[in-house]
Each structure stands twice: as C-alpha cells, then as structure tokens.
Enzyme design. Structure first.
Site, short mmCIF file in Angstrom:
data_model
loop_
_atom_site.label_atom_id
_atom_site.label_comp_id
_atom_site.label_asym_id
_atom_site.label_seq_id
_atom_site.Cartn_x
_atom_site.Cartn_y
_atom_site.Cartn_z
N ASP A 114 -6.11 19.71 -24.95
CA ASP A 114 -7.08 19.56 -26.05
C ASP A 114 -8.37 19.02 -25.42
O ASP A 114 -8.45 17.84 -25.10
CB ASP A 114 -6.49 18.59 -27.08
N HIS A 141 -5.73 10.73 -30.36
CA HIS A 141 -4.39 10.91 -30.93
C HIS A 141 -3.43 11.14 -29.77
O HIS A 141 -3.85 11.51 -28.67
CB HIS A 141 -4.37 12.10 -31.90
N GLU A 162 -14.19 15.36 -25.12
CA GLU A 162 -12.76 15.04 -25.29
C GLU A 162 -11.97 15.35 -24.03
O GLU A 162 -12.05 16.44 -23.49
CB GLU A 162 -12.19 15.89 -26.45
N HIS A 219 -14.75 10.27 -37.25
CA HIS A 219 -13.31 10.46 -36.97
C HIS A 219 -12.83 9.40 -36.00
O HIS A 219 -13.61 8.57 -35.54
CB HIS A 219 -13.04 11.88 -36.44
N1 GLY Z 1 -8.69 19.94 -31.56
C1 GLY Z 1 -8.15 19.03 -32.45
C2 GLY Z 1 -8.52 17.66 -32.10
O1 GLY Z 1 -9.39 17.46 -31.28
O2 GLY Z 1 -7.94 16.73 -32.55
MN MN Z 2 -8.10 16.07 -30.14
MN MN Z 3 -9.92 18.77 -29.73
#
Ligand code: GLY
Ligand code: MN
Ligand code: MN
Length: 453
Positions: free
Chosen positions: A270, A353, A407, A349
């Site tokens: 991710d 996670h 990310e 956000h």
């Molecule tokens: N792609 C989903 C997230 O970043 O949580």
């Molecule tokens: Mn993510």
């Molecule tokens: Mn993501």
C-alpha cells in the site's frame, strides 16, 4: 518463495493450543461472487481460511478439533469432477486436501450436514465468526440446533460460542519471517510500479493510462491483482480521499496523487506517492510536500518496539500543525490548535493501519483501553497527507486544490523499523531526477524511431 506446509501446520497447532480442550473451530472458505450475470469476480480466498490452510478453492469448510483422536484438522471440500474440472479448473478433492494441504481427514462438502454436527456434538465451546456471512450463520445454527434436538437422547450441544477472530487475528498481526519475505516482495513490486509511473507521466495523459502502467508492473511480476482499487488523482482529484474514477486529463502544473499497491501471494502492499505531472514542483507544491514528508519521516521514527500504536500519528499532528502555522494556513497557538484538532481541515484521516494479507489488516489497535505497544513483526502503513479543498476560500488561492499524501509500509523490527517500500522515490530531488530521466528516455526513443522510420 511461499508459506511451507510446516508453517501452516504450526499456525493450526498454535491456534488449537489457545482454543483449549473440548472445543471446535469452524471456518468457511470465501464464497464466489457474481460480477454480472454469469460472470464471477476473480476468486480470492478468505484471509483467515488461507492463513490456516493455503487452500485456494471456494465451497470448503475447515474444522479444527483439538484432541480429536482421528485427527484435529478436518476439511470439507468439493469432490473431484472430470467435467467440472475441464470447464473450470483443477480441484484438490478430499484426497488432495489431505495429501497437499495436510488435512488429517477430508470429506466431500456435500456430506457436511451429516458429518459436522457429529464433530460439534460433545464439545463445550464453538469458535466461529458470527455475523460475517448470514447464510453460513444459519447453517451453523442449524447444525447446533440439530444437536439440541437430541438432548433427550443424551446429546451434548456446545454451551459457549466464542468469536474466533480474537485469537486468530492476534496471531495474524505478528508476521513470520516467511510472511515478511512475501510482504517485501509485494512492496518491491509496487514501489517499482510507482517509479515507472513517474517515468511515464506527461501532461496530456489520462489518469487511467498511468493505472495501466501499474497493472503492467503488477501482473508481469506475478501480482495478478491490485490490493485495492488504485487511486490516481490529478490536480483537485487528489483532494478526494477515495477517488476511483481515474478518468481525468493530467494537466501541466498539477500534482498527481497515486495510491496503489499490489497483492502478491495474498500479501498486500500500500504505497502513495505524489508528484508533479510536468516533472517539476512549483514553490507552493514543494512547500506543502516538504511539510508532509517531514511529518512522515517524524512518524516513521516513532515506529519501533516499545512505542505505542498512536505515536506516529501524534508525531504527524505535531509537525503538520506547526508547519501549517508557519505557512499561514492556520493561525493561532500551536498547542491550542492541536487540542482543537484544527489540522483536521487539511488532514482528516489517521496516519496508518496494520497491513498484511488484508490491506487494512486485522489486529486490535487498543488493548484494555490503551494504545497497543508496537512489537517486532507487526507491519503498518505511515501515510500522512494534506488536502486543501479547491473551494476553501478561507485560505490563500495559491494553496487551493493541492492534495498530497505520502505512504510507506513499515515493519517493526527488533531494533527499530524497516521501510519496505523505500524503493519508491520520495524526496523532491529523487522524484524530479526520476521524471527527468523518464523524459530523456522518451526523447532518445523518439529519435531512434525517427531515424529508423
Ligand atoms: N489505500 C488504502 C489506504 O491507504 O488505506
Ligand atoms: Mn493505507
Ligand atoms: Mn494507500
């Protein structure tokens, strides 16, 4: 590179040790799902089911029965069927379930109503994840009721129903060495795809044309499917957190936010990167980008054993709030702005996670009401962002419509952390260099084609 039969066996053993004696656990395989008319979505096994067995087929049920004399690992699977296999592919059958997947006992799925109540009968505790699949819930209660109906004949129905996921999901939170290898490979493939997108991007392309570059990189490396719907948002589309249309024109002067990762042998990556469509950050874009990056690096430094789950998020809030004040996007006293969560206008956000077989992976974030303490083997994302709404007329025009997220996927190691997505270019200098190299390659290829033509 995959999970060995021994590792699957060890997982089952450890789970059964925690379930205790006189219990039984029941897990169904994921159902097949229709996409339209008679066409199915690509089949994806349920992560819990796969984690315990590696068994790839639908219409199957696992029963784990600690202490059962005839074998503790029982499977119900589709029978071999020559015609069905000619049309729809191989089946292991009950024999294969034992020989290839380590079941001690396996039966045709069609016989489950006759056999499974007999396995439940006499056990005190039934572990099962109620509420995930209404049809299967009814089936399980049907089996239990068929035992209850026979109490006057001396039958002993289970008295305790326990959610299996408390035990199982806590185990899945700690990744083994073999799992970490698969996660690193997944991360490496996705990072390569982000690099490729930076090399290929030019103003005038459509967002989906870059999505195609991701598909290409994922599939050619054996990651047949993305881990989630890729988000490819140019300009103001970057401010839509779950943007999915991916059909807009990429404009000179805009930023492009790409959140895309793949699934490799059931393990997700991710990654989000944000870069300028034309290869050069503007002054405002760079200022916000450097701020998000600084917050992300501060958060990554908070990933290590002993730190609590929320430490990276707190680091992000500190850095972003101060930075937003410095840039004039927020005004006031930093501590007070943190307390009132003023940053939420631009960062709405959480910082991350758990990630594993599921992109938003299982595992509790709090234990006994306190943030969980990080331990080696846990894997999380660190993904701060800033999104200035295009319609926010309370901020200077020059910031509006800028959306940035960065990310990475980070493993908690014994001594600290391992950023397994580090191959995806991230600093302004790296991104601009990769994009400039992409442009040079395009020119060189163009010249060669001209000469040849
Ligand atoms: N792609 C989903 C997230 O970043 O949580
Ligand atoms: Mn993510
Ligand atoms: Mn993501």
């Amino acid at each position: 590179m995959s999970i060995t039969a021994q590792e699957y066996a060890r997982r089952r053993r450890e789970l059964m040790a925690q379930m205790g004696p006189n219990s039984i656990a029941i897990l169904p395989a994921a159902p097949e799902r229709k996409r339209n008319r008679d066409i199915e979505y690509p089949y994806r096994q349920d992560s819990d089911f796969h984690w315990l067995s590696g068994f790839p087929e639908p219409e199957a049920v696992i029963a784990l029965v600690p202490g059962r004399a005839h074998g503790e690992f029982v499977m119900f699977v589709r029978e071999r069927d020559r015609d069905a296999e000619i049309w729809n592919g191989y089946r292991a059958g009950p024999e294969g379930a034992c020989a290839q997947y380590g079941a001690n006992d396996a039966f045709p799925i069609g016989d489950i109503d006759e056999i499974l109540p007999g396995l439940i009968e006499g056990r005190d505790r039934l572990y099962y994840d109620m509420g995930r699949d209404a049809d299967f819930d009814r089936t399980v209660m049907g089996w239990v009721n068929s035992i209850r109906a026979k109490v006057r004949n001396g039958a002993h129905p289970p008295g305790e129903f326990v959610a299996l996921n408390h035990l199982l999901h806590d185990m899945r939170l700690y990744k083994s060495a073999a799992e970490l290898k698969l996660m690193k490979r997944s991360a490496e493939i996705a990072a390569g795809a982000h690099r490729r997108a930076m090399e290929k991007c030019v103003p005038g392309m459509y967002e989906y044309q870059l999505e195609a570059e991701f598909q290409h990189e994922f599939i050619r490396h054996g990651a047949r499917y993305p881990a989630y719907s890729p988000i490819i948002g140019g300009g103001r589309n970057a401010c839509i957190l779950h943007y999915r249309e991916n059909d807009a024109l990429l404009k000179n002067g805009d930023l492009l936010l790409i959140d895309a990762g793949c699934e490799y042998q059931h393990y997700a990556s991710d990654i989000t990167r944000t870069f300028p469509v034309n290869g050069r950050f503007s002054k405002e874009q760079q200022a916000l980008y450097e701020l998000v990056l600084a917050s992300q690096l501060a958060a990554i430094a908070e990933v290590k054993p002993g730190k609590h789950w929320n430490a990276p998020h707190e680091a992000v809030v500190d850095v972003l709030t101060q930075g937003l004040v410095d840039l004039g996007l927020l005004s006031g006293e930093v501590n007070e702005l943190k307390q009132t969560e003023a940053y939420r206008r631009f960062f709405m956000h959480r910082t991350g996670h758990w990630i594993g077989m599921d992109v938003h992976d299982v595992g509790d974030y709090k234990v006994d009401g306190e943030w969980r303490v990080q331990e080696a083997g846990m894997v999380m994302t660190v993904e701060p962002g800033l999104y200035v709404s295009p319609d926010d007329d309370s901020v200077d025009d020059k910031w509006r419509g800028i959306g940035i997220r960065i990310e990475d996927d980070v493993v908690v190691t014994k001594s600290g952390r391992d950023v397994i997505t580090a191959d995806a270019p991230k600093t302004v200098a790296e991104i601009e260099a990769v994009m400039a190299e992409g442009a040079r390659t395009r020119v060189a290829v163009g010249k060669r084609k001209q000469q040849a033509g």
